[in-house]
Design a protein around this motif. Structure first.
Motif, mmCIF file in Angstrom:
data_model
loop_
_atom_site.group_PDB
_atom_site.id
_atom_site.type_symbol
_atom_site.label_atom_id
_atom_site.label_comp_id
_atom_site.label_asym_id
_atom_site.label_seq_id
_atom_site.Cartn_x
_atom_site.Cartn_y
_atom_site.Cartn_z
ATOM 1 N N ASN A 143 2.043 1.417 -3.772
ATOM 2 C CA ASN A 143 0.553 2.413 -4.425
ATOM 3 C C ASN A 143 0.405 3.604 -3.819
ATOM 4 O O ASN A 143 0.331 4.707 -4.955
ATOM 5 N N LEU A 144 1.417 4.754 -2.890
ATOM 6 C CA LEU A 144 0.576 5.246 -2.542
ATOM 7 C C LEU A 144 2.370 6.133 -3.033
ATOM 8 O O LEU A 144 2.054 7.243 -3.474
ATOM 9 N N SER B 9 1.131 -0.563 -0.147
ATOM 10 C CA SER B 9 0.028 0.335 -0.480
ATOM 11 C C SER B 9 0.880 1.521 -0.407
ATOM 12 O O SER B 9 0.454 2.272 -0.695
ATOM 13 N N LEU B 10 1.703 1.212 0.318
ATOM 14 C CA LEU B 10 2.985 2.098 0.504
ATOM 15 C C LEU B 10 3.593 2.601 -0.899
ATOM 16 O O LEU B 10 3.275 3.705 -1.105
ATOM 17 N N GLN C 105 1.032 6.481 -6.809
ATOM 18 C CA GLN C 105 -0.116 7.654 -6.818
ATOM 19 C C GLN C 105 0.675 9.023 -6.808
ATOM 20 O O GLN C 105 0.176 10.137 -7.991
ATOM 21 N N ILE C 106 1.717 9.265 -6.232
ATOM 22 C CA ILE C 106 2.532 10.924 -5.122
ATOM 23 C C ILE C 106 3.099 11.244 -6.659
ATOM 24 O O ILE C 106 2.806 11.972 -7.416
#
Length: 293
Positions: free
Chosen positions: A10-11, A7-8, A14-15
């Motif tokens: 993916n975050l 999840s990190l 996205q950033i």
């Protein structure tokens, strides 16, 4: 733990994507904003601190736009460009759509030969002089159709549309044939209602190309009354300092740079307005529910 790391990641991804898209947006919007600000520059205004990126609203001047809209050559060139774009886009779609549909039909006899005949002129073009002679023989010199007809069918756009048609479910065509529909009825009542995204996309490609057409009008049009907007803009940019294409007092209330910037901004404004409206159809799923299980 692995899900948290994923999840990190993916975050973080996205950033990065958002930062990249924001950078692209700034790179595109900043020149447009600068041109707009330059077009509003009043006569005698000097500001070396903002580099032309900001003018206080109370200092804005619309004199350059007033002079452009009041100039008969500008309005005539705009009407010519609008006529070329609308008529050319309609004719191009009318010719490209059936051609792409025919080539997408695997049951068509001699489809490979037809594709080869289309690709050969695309890969090995005849050249400028033979094309001009053909246009001259057809009597299209000094005619707006000289801009529209020679480029009415784009091979690239045809194969893009052909690929879209090939991706449609075969069950739809088979059901229509079982109901007794012929190929023209299938195209009109079955294929085209499902092809709104590709039709609008190809229309945008044709419209942008026709609206920005510059070399072809110079080649085939000798009458200044038939010149489209890009040609007039080029004349304005080249001859603004000597007032060749405007009245002798045209720049009395606006600087020359504001007049040039206003010309550029008005020329690109229609496509800037139309593109976001059409873009929402690019990825729109129109086939959802088209085929029942």
């Amino acid at each position: 733990m692995r899900l948290r790391i994923k999840s990190l990641d993916n975050l973080f991804f996205q950033i990065l994507v958002n930062f990249f898209l924001a950078s692209v947006l700034v790179a595109i919007a900043l020149p447009i904003w600068r041109v707009f600000m330059m077009s509003l520059t009043p006569l005698g205004y000097v500001d070396n601190q903002t580099f032309g990126l900001w003018i206080p609203p109370w200092r804005w001047s619309f004199e350059a736009y007033k002079q452009l809209f009041n100039h008969p050559a500008f309005l005539r060139a705009t009407s010519n460009s609008v006529a070329i774009t609308l008529a050319g886009t309609a004719i191009s779609l009318l010719l490209t759509t059936p051609l792409a549909y025919v080539l997408s039909n695997p049951r068509l006899p001699g489809r490979r030969i037809m594709t080869a005949f289309i690709l050969i002129p695309f890969l090995f073009q005849a050249g400028l002089i033979p094309t001009y002679l053909v246009v001259q023989r057809l009597g299209l010199v000094n005619n707006l159709f000289a801009i529209i007809l020679p480029t009415a069918i784009s091979v690239t756009n045809t194969f893009v549309m052909k690929g879209f048609f090939e991706g449609l479910p075969d069950e739809l065509e088979e059901a229509a044939r079982l109901d007794g529909a012929n190929e023209l009825q299938i195209l009109w009542y079955v294929i085209l209602p499902l092809s709104k995204p590709i039709l609008l996309t190809i229309s945008l490609f044709y419209a942008v190309a026709l609206w920005n057409e510059f070399f072809t009008p110079i080649l085939y049009l000798n009458d200044n009354k038939l010149m489209p907007l890009p040609v007039l803009l080029r004349n304005i940019l080249l001859a603004a300092n000597i007032n060749e294409y405007v009245e002798s007092d045209a720049f009395s209330n606006a600087p020359i740079q504001a007049f040039k910037a206003a010309s550029v901004f008005i020329t690109m404004l229609p496509m800037v307005i139309v593109y976001p409206w059409i873009q929402r159809y690019f990825t729109k799923g129109t086939l959802l529910g088209g085929v029942k299980e």
